[in-house]
Design a protein around this motif. Structure first.
Motif, PDB file in Angstrom:
ATOM      1  N   LEU A  60       1.033  -1.125   0.149  1.00 58.37           N
ATOM      2  CA  LEU A  60       0.293   0.126   0.039  1.00 58.37           C
ATOM      3  C   LEU A  60       0.768   1.258   0.123  1.00 58.37           C
ATOM      4  O   LEU A  60       1.902   1.851   0.522  1.00 58.37           O
ATOM      5  N   LEU A  61       0.942   1.802  -0.976  1.00 53.28           N
ATOM      6  CA  LEU A  61       1.999   3.707  -0.508  1.00 53.28           C
ATOM      7  C   LEU A  61       0.611   4.649  -0.810  1.00 53.28           C
ATOM      8  O   LEU A  61      -0.633   4.927  -1.218  1.00 53.28           O
ATOM      9  N   VAL A  62       1.150   5.163   0.343  1.00 53.34           N
ATOM     10  CA  VAL A  62      -0.157   6.184   1.130  1.00 53.34           C
ATOM     11  C   VAL A  62       1.282   7.863   0.868  1.00 53.34           C
ATOM     12  O   VAL A  62       2.060   7.697   1.144  1.00 53.34           O
ATOM     13  N   PRO A  63       0.456   8.476  -0.103  1.00 53.52           N
ATOM     14  CA  PRO A  63       1.159  10.083  -0.512  1.00 53.52           C
ATOM     15  C   PRO A  63       1.362  10.678   1.504  1.00 53.52           C
ATOM     16  O   PRO A  63       0.386  10.459   2.640  1.00 53.52           O
ATOM     17  N   ALA A  64       2.532  10.932   1.791  1.00 52.65           N
ATOM     18  CA  ALA A  64       2.691  12.119   2.499  1.00 52.65           C
ATOM     19  C   ALA A  64       2.098  12.907   3.167  1.00 52.65           C
ATOM     20  O   ALA A  64       1.239  13.717   4.411  1.00 52.65           O
ATOM     21  N   THR A  65       1.226  13.823   1.599  1.00 50.15           N
ATOM     22  CA  THR A  65       0.549  14.352   2.401  1.00 50.15           C
ATOM     23  C   THR A  65      -1.544  13.787   2.869  1.00 50.15           C
ATOM     24  O   THR A  65      -1.627  14.407   2.946  1.00 50.15           O
ATOM     25  N   MET A  66      -1.269  12.604   3.223  1.00 46.50           N
ATOM     26  CA  MET A  66      -2.539  12.072   3.421  1.00 46.50           C
ATOM     27  C   MET A  66      -2.967  12.330   5.050  1.00 46.50           C
ATOM     28  O   MET A  66      -1.861  12.939   5.767  1.00 46.50           O
ATOM     29  N   ARG A  67      -4.591  13.612   4.908  1.00 43.81           N
ATOM     30  CA  ARG A  67      -4.687  13.473   6.265  1.00 43.81           C
ATOM     31  C   ARG A  67      -4.820  12.134   7.245  1.00 43.81           C
ATOM     32  O   ARG A  67      -4.955  10.688   6.962  1.00 43.81           O
ATOM     33  N   PRO A  68      -4.052  12.767   8.176  1.00 45.82           N
ATOM     34  CA  PRO A  68      -4.069  11.442   9.098  1.00 45.82           C
ATOM     35  C   PRO A  68      -4.535  10.166   9.729  1.00 45.82           C
ATOM     36  O   PRO A  68      -5.310   9.199  10.304  1.00 45.82           O
ATOM     37  N   ASP A  69      -6.114  11.126  10.064  1.00 41.02           N
ATOM     38  CA  ASP A  69      -7.086  10.442  10.246  1.00 41.02           C
ATOM     39  C   ASP A  69      -8.231   9.666   9.650  1.00 41.02           C
ATOM     40  O   ASP A  69      -8.794   9.129   9.613  1.00 41.02           O
ATOM     41  N   MET A  70      -7.772  10.172   8.371  1.00 43.64           N
ATOM     42  CA  MET A  70      -8.176   8.962   6.617  1.00 43.64           C
ATOM     43  C   MET A  70      -7.398   8.072   6.904  1.00 43.64           C
ATOM     44  O   MET A  70      -8.177   6.846   6.251  1.00 43.64           O
ATOM     45  N   LEU A  71      -6.498   7.491   7.571  1.00 47.59           N
ATOM     46  CA  LEU A  71      -6.027   6.243   7.731  1.00 47.59           C
ATOM     47  C   LEU A  71      -6.647   5.231   8.498  1.00 47.59           C
ATOM     48  O   LEU A  71      -6.586   4.253   7.217  1.00 47.59           O
ATOM     49  N   PRO A  72      -7.362   5.483   8.984  1.00 55.08           N
ATOM     50  CA  PRO A  72      -8.270   4.250   9.686  1.00 55.08           C
ATOM     51  C   PRO A  72      -9.076   3.649   8.729  1.00 55.08           C
ATOM     52  O   PRO A  72      -9.237   2.183   8.616  1.00 55.08           O
ATOM     53  N   ALA A  73     -10.064   4.970   8.018  1.00 51.89           N
ATOM     54  CA  ALA A  73     -11.108   4.365   6.922  1.00 51.89           C
ATOM     55  C   ALA A  73     -10.529   3.905   5.537  1.00 51.89           C
ATOM     56  O   ALA A  73     -10.999   3.029   4.802  1.00 51.89           O
ATOM     57  N   LEU A  74      -9.529   4.293   5.271  1.00 51.01           N
ATOM     58  CA  LEU A  74      -8.252   3.500   4.329  1.00 51.01           C
ATOM     59  C   LEU A  74      -8.138   2.441   4.721  1.00 51.01           C
ATOM     60  O   LEU A  74      -8.811   1.204   3.216  1.00 51.01           O
ATOM     61  N   THR A  75      -7.484   1.767   5.935  1.00 49.03           N
ATOM     62  CA  THR A  75      -6.845   0.674   5.874  1.00 49.03           C
ATOM     63  C   THR A  75      -8.705  -0.651   5.794  1.00 49.03           C
ATOM     64  O   THR A  75      -8.406  -1.790   5.933  1.00 49.03           O
ATOM     65  N   THR A  76      -9.731  -0.309   6.670  1.00 48.31           N
ATOM     66  CA  THR A  76     -10.740  -0.894   6.702  1.00 48.31           C
ATOM     67  C   THR A  76     -11.657  -1.031   5.331  1.00 48.31           C
ATOM     68  O   THR A  76     -12.055  -2.140   4.916  1.00 48.31           O
ATOM     69  N   ALA A  77     -11.074  -0.130   4.306  1.00 44.01           N
ATOM     70  CA  ALA A  77     -11.929  -0.260   3.361  1.00 44.01           C
ATOM     71  C   ALA A  77     -11.098  -0.918   2.157  1.00 44.01           C
ATOM     72  O   ALA A  77     -11.372  -2.068   1.375  1.00 44.01           O
ATOM     73  N   LEU A  78      -9.624  -1.769   2.413  1.00 44.83           N
ATOM     74  CA  LEU A  78      -8.814  -2.160   2.081  1.00 44.83           C
ATOM     75  C   LEU A  78      -8.612  -3.303   2.464  1.00 44.83           C
ATOM     76  O   LEU A  78      -7.429  -4.319   2.262  1.00 44.83           O
ATOM     77  N   ALA A  79      -9.226  -3.820   3.926  1.00 42.31           N
ATOM     78  CA  ALA A  79      -8.955  -5.266   4.996  1.00 42.31           C
ATOM     79  C   ALA A  79      -8.447  -6.314   3.666  1.00 42.31           C
ATOM     80  O   ALA A  79      -8.148  -6.578   4.281  1.00 42.31           O
ATOM     81  N   HIS A  80      -9.219  -6.112   3.068  1.00 40.52           N
ATOM     82  CA  HIS A  80      -9.801  -7.463   2.181  1.00 40.52           C
ATOM     83  C   HIS A  80      -8.254  -7.766   0.813  1.00 40.52           C
ATOM     84  O   HIS A  80      -8.123  -9.090   0.577  1.00 40.52           O
ATOM     85  N   CYS A  81      -7.783  -7.268   0.539  1.00 44.86           N
ATOM     86  CA  CYS A  81      -6.239  -7.115   0.020  1.00 44.86           C
ATOM     87  C   CYS A  81      -5.670  -7.032   1.142  1.00 44.86           C
ATOM     88  O   CYS A  81      -4.600  -8.084   0.180  1.00 44.86           O
ATOM     89  N   ARG A  82      -5.341  -7.247   1.978  1.00 50.48           N
ATOM     90  CA  ARG A  82      -4.700  -8.554   2.573  1.00 50.48           C
ATOM     91  C   ARG A  82      -3.491  -7.556   2.301  1.00 50.48           C
ATOM     92  O   ARG A  82      -2.198  -7.968   1.655  1.00 50.48           O
ATOM     93  N   ILE A  83      -2.928  -6.349   2.562  1.00 53.73           N
ATOM     94  CA  ILE A  83      -1.883  -5.535   3.299  1.00 53.73           C
ATOM     95  C   ILE A  83      -0.605  -5.734   3.859  1.00 53.73           C
ATOM     96  O   ILE A  83      -1.447  -6.585   4.560  1.00 53.73           O
ATOM     97  N   SER A  84       0.475  -6.490   2.693  1.00 52.42           N
ATOM     98  CA  SER A  84       1.371  -6.970   3.789  1.00 52.42           C
ATOM     99  C   SER A  84       2.353  -5.973   4.268  1.00 52.42           C
ATOM    100  O   SER A  84       3.496  -6.380   4.603  1.00 52.42           O
ATOM    101  N   HIS A  85       2.576  -4.880   3.082  1.00 51.83           N
ATOM    102  CA  HIS A  85       3.880  -3.764   2.931  1.00 51.83           C
ATOM    103  C   HIS A  85       2.834  -2.587   2.886  1.00 51.83           C
ATOM    104  O   HIS A  85       2.082  -2.035   2.819  1.00 51.83           O
ATOM    105  N   ALA A  86       3.713  -1.829   3.872  1.00 54.72           N
ATOM    106  CA  ALA A  86       3.383   0.167   3.693  1.00 54.72           C
ATOM    107  C   ALA A  86       4.392   0.560   3.137  1.00 54.72           C
ATOM    108  O   ALA A  86       5.143   0.917   3.402  1.00 54.72           O
TER     109      ALA A  86
END
Length: 95
Positions: A60-86
């Motif tokens: 998962l590539l996350v832009p440094a400019t992403m608001r930190p409060d958005m990360l929980p929603a992003l990881t929840t939405a992508l949980a089915h992808c079984r993220i192994s690295h960020a």
């Protein structure tokens, strides 16, 4: 520029043939569109293609400019992808 094999697919039915054409590659990078987790219809389509690729690792590539409060929603939405690295990207865009 790098003269690497490239496959572009627009439909899940195209994935098996594309992956077969890439079977001699040691590493296959699958780039997915950057979309809001709320874009349900568009996300359903790329998620079907993603599952058809059956990846060994998911980065998962996350832009440094992403608001930190958005990360929980992003990881929840992508949980089915079984993220192994960020990886945090676009540090050059920070002020």
């Amino acid at each position: 520029v790098m003269d690497l094999p490239l496959e572009v697919v627009y439909d899940v039915r195209e994935v098996p043939a594309a992956m077969q054409r890439l079977e001699t590659c040691e590493v296959v990078i699958v780039d997915t569109p950057g979309r809001s987790p709320r874009a349900k219809d568009a996300n359903d389509q790329w998620q079907q293609m993603f599952r058809a690729c059956a990846p060994d690792e998911v980065h998962l590539l996350v832009p440094a400019t992403m608001r930190p409060d958005m990360l929980p929603a992003l990881t929840t939405a992508l949980a089915h992808c079984r993220i192994s690295h960020a990886c945090i990207t676009k540090f050059d865009e920070l002020h």
